[in-house]
Design a protein around this motif. Structure first.
Motif, PDB file in Angstrom:
ATOM      1  N   PRO A 268       5.754  -2.648 -10.399  1.00  0.00           N
ATOM      2  CA  PRO A 268       6.925  -3.298  -9.788  1.00  0.00           C
ATOM      3  C   PRO A 268       8.278  -2.791 -10.277  1.00  0.00           C
ATOM      4  O   PRO A 268       9.177  -2.558  -9.471  1.00  0.00           O
ATOM      5  N   GLY A 269       8.474  -2.594 -11.549  1.00  0.00           N
ATOM      6  CA  GLY A 269       9.760  -2.106 -12.051  1.00  0.00           C
ATOM      7  C   GLY A 269      10.083  -0.711 -11.554  1.00  0.00           C
ATOM      8  O   GLY A 269      11.233  -0.402 -11.218  1.00  0.00           O
ATOM      9  N   HIS A 270       9.082   0.144 -11.490  1.00  0.00           N
ATOM     10  CA  HIS A 270       9.276   1.506 -10.983  1.00  0.00           C
ATOM     11  C   HIS A 270       9.555   1.489  -9.484  1.00  0.00           C
ATOM     12  O   HIS A 270      10.355   2.269  -8.982  1.00  0.00           O
ATOM     13  N   ARG A 271       8.866   0.599  -8.781  1.00  0.00           N
ATOM     14  CA  ARG A 271       9.069   0.448  -7.336  1.00  0.00           C
ATOM     15  C   ARG A 271      10.537   0.112  -7.054  1.00  0.00           C
ATOM     16  O   ARG A 271      11.181   0.730  -6.217  1.00  0.00           O
ATOM     17  N   GLU A 272      11.063  -0.864  -7.771  1.00  0.00           N
ATOM     18  CA  GLU A 272      12.452  -1.269  -7.573  1.00  0.00           C
ATOM     19  C   GLU A 272      13.413  -0.136  -7.940  1.00  0.00           C
ATOM     20  O   GLU A 272      14.401   0.085  -7.263  1.00  0.00           O
ATOM     21  N   ARG A 273      13.122   0.584  -9.023  1.00  0.00           N
ATOM     22  CA  ARG A 273      13.988   1.706  -9.410  1.00  0.00           C
ATOM     23  C   ARG A 273      14.018   2.762  -8.316  1.00  0.00           C
ATOM     24  O   ARG A 273      15.069   3.270  -7.954  1.00  0.00           O
TER      25      ARG A 273
ATOM     26  N   PHE B 292       9.307   6.533 -15.915  1.00  0.00           N
ATOM     27  CA  PHE B 292       9.374   6.332 -14.466  1.00  0.00           C
ATOM     28  C   PHE B 292       8.807   7.551 -13.736  1.00  0.00           C
ATOM     29  O   PHE B 292       8.053   7.424 -12.785  1.00  0.00           O
ATOM     30  N   GLY B 293       9.189   8.736 -14.200  1.00  0.00           N
ATOM     31  CA  GLY B 293       8.815   9.974 -13.521  1.00  0.00           C
ATOM     32  C   GLY B 293       7.330  10.268 -13.519  1.00  0.00           C
ATOM     33  O   GLY B 293       6.787  10.699 -12.497  1.00  0.00           O
ATOM     34  N   LEU B 294       6.649  10.023 -14.624  1.00  0.00           N
ATOM     35  CA  LEU B 294       5.227  10.360 -14.696  1.00  0.00           C
ATOM     36  C   LEU B 294       4.392   9.604 -13.666  1.00  0.00           C
ATOM     37  O   LEU B 294       3.616  10.224 -12.933  1.00  0.00           O
ATOM     38  N   PRO B 295       4.528   8.273 -13.551  1.00  0.00           N
ATOM     39  CA  PRO B 295       3.740   7.586 -12.509  1.00  0.00           C
ATOM     40  C   PRO B 295       4.088   8.065 -11.096  1.00  0.00           C
ATOM     41  O   PRO B 295       3.202   8.207 -10.253  1.00  0.00           O
TER      42      PRO B 295
ATOM     43  N   THR C  36       0.855  -1.191   0.000  1.00  0.00           N
ATOM     44  CA  THR C  36       0.000   0.000   0.000  1.00  0.00           C
ATOM     45  C   THR C  36       0.885   1.232   0.000  1.00  0.00           C
ATOM     46  O   THR C  36       2.103   1.141   0.084  1.00  0.00           O
ATOM     47  N   GLY C  37       0.258   2.396  -0.052  1.00  0.00           N
ATOM     48  CA  GLY C  37       1.009   3.642  -0.036  1.00  0.00           C
ATOM     49  C   GLY C  37       1.701   3.897  -1.362  1.00  0.00           C
ATOM     50  O   GLY C  37       1.431   3.249  -2.372  1.00  0.00           O
ATOM     51  N   LEU C  38       2.620   4.845  -1.354  1.00  0.00           N
ATOM     52  CA  LEU C  38       3.285   5.269  -2.581  1.00  0.00           C
ATOM     53  C   LEU C  38       4.052   4.118  -3.231  1.00  0.00           C
ATOM     54  O   LEU C  38       3.895   3.861  -4.421  1.00  0.00           O
ATOM     55  N   ILE C  39       4.873   3.414  -2.461  1.00  0.00           N
ATOM     56  CA  ILE C  39       5.676   2.319  -3.017  1.00  0.00           C
ATOM     57  C   ILE C  39       4.777   1.238  -3.595  1.00  0.00           C
ATOM     58  O   ILE C  39       4.989   0.771  -4.712  1.00  0.00           O
ATOM     59  N   GLY C  40       3.759   0.844  -2.843  1.00  0.00           N
ATOM     60  CA  GLY C  40       2.864  -0.215  -3.291  1.00  0.00           C
ATOM     61  C   GLY C  40       2.033   0.161  -4.500  1.00  0.00           C
ATOM     62  O   GLY C  40       1.555  -0.714  -5.217  1.00  0.00           O
ATOM     63  N   SER C  41       1.855   1.456  -4.747  1.00  0.00           N
ATOM     64  CA  SER C  41       1.046   1.918  -5.880  1.00  0.00           C
ATOM     65  C   SER C  41       1.840   1.989  -7.181  1.00  0.00           C
ATOM     66  O   SER C  41       1.245   2.119  -8.246  1.00  0.00           O
TER      67      SER C  41
END
Length: 157
Positions: free
Chosen positions: A18-23, A121-124, A10-15
């Motif tokens: 997956p690839g963007h989260r890891e970056r 990556f930046g837009l999401p 949940t939250g920012l990371i969970g939203s």
């Protein structure tokens, strides 16, 4: 960087996808703050932000003649600080830990540079931060109405 425990769903990371989260997490530094630690003050330079892993952080606004008033409390998965994204990069609120906090801390200039170099990556990420800004503005407005608005049962002017 090692990340103990699971990444929040949940939250920012969970939203993030997956690839963007890891970056994003490759840009993080783990930090721990004891309870009652001031993270930043209104008007200060917004050069970093945090995603809370454990604990809580209170966001506050200074009210002239009254001191700080808590407008929102952020818990696990929550974003602390959005002013890093928008010029002039000055904090709009203050923040203080309410309990022991473990968080991922990010250097704002580094994240802005990665967002600019990689718009996919930046837009999401910016979209999720903008959603947070909207929620925070609504929460602040509601809290200020609670503090300054007419009280139930009070006589009308």
């Amino acid at each position: 960087m090692s990340r103990p425990g699971p990444v929040p769903s949940t939250g920012l990371i969970g939203s993030l996808p997956p690839g963007h989260r890891e970056r994003l997490l490759t840009l993080a530094h783990e930090v721990d703050h004891p309870a009652l630690t001031r993270l930043f003050e209104e008007g200060g330079r917004a050069d970093r932000f945090w995603i809370v892993r454990t604990g809580t952080v209170a966001l506050d606004i200074h009210l002239p003649g009254r001191g700080p008033a808590v407008v929102e409390t952020i818990g696990a998965g929550g974003l602390v600080g959005w002013s890093w994204l928008c010029p002039p990069h000055e904090w709009h609120l203050g923040a203080e830990t309410r309990s022991q906090v473990e968080a991922w801390q990010f250097d704002a200039a580094e994240v802005r540079a990665v967002c600019a170099a990689h718009p996919e990556f930046g837009l999401p990420l910016v979209t999720l931060v903008a959603e947070t800004i909207g929620r925070r503005l609504r929460a602040t407005r509601t809290r200020l109405l609670d503090l300054y608005g007419p009280q139930p049962g009070a006589p009308s002017p």
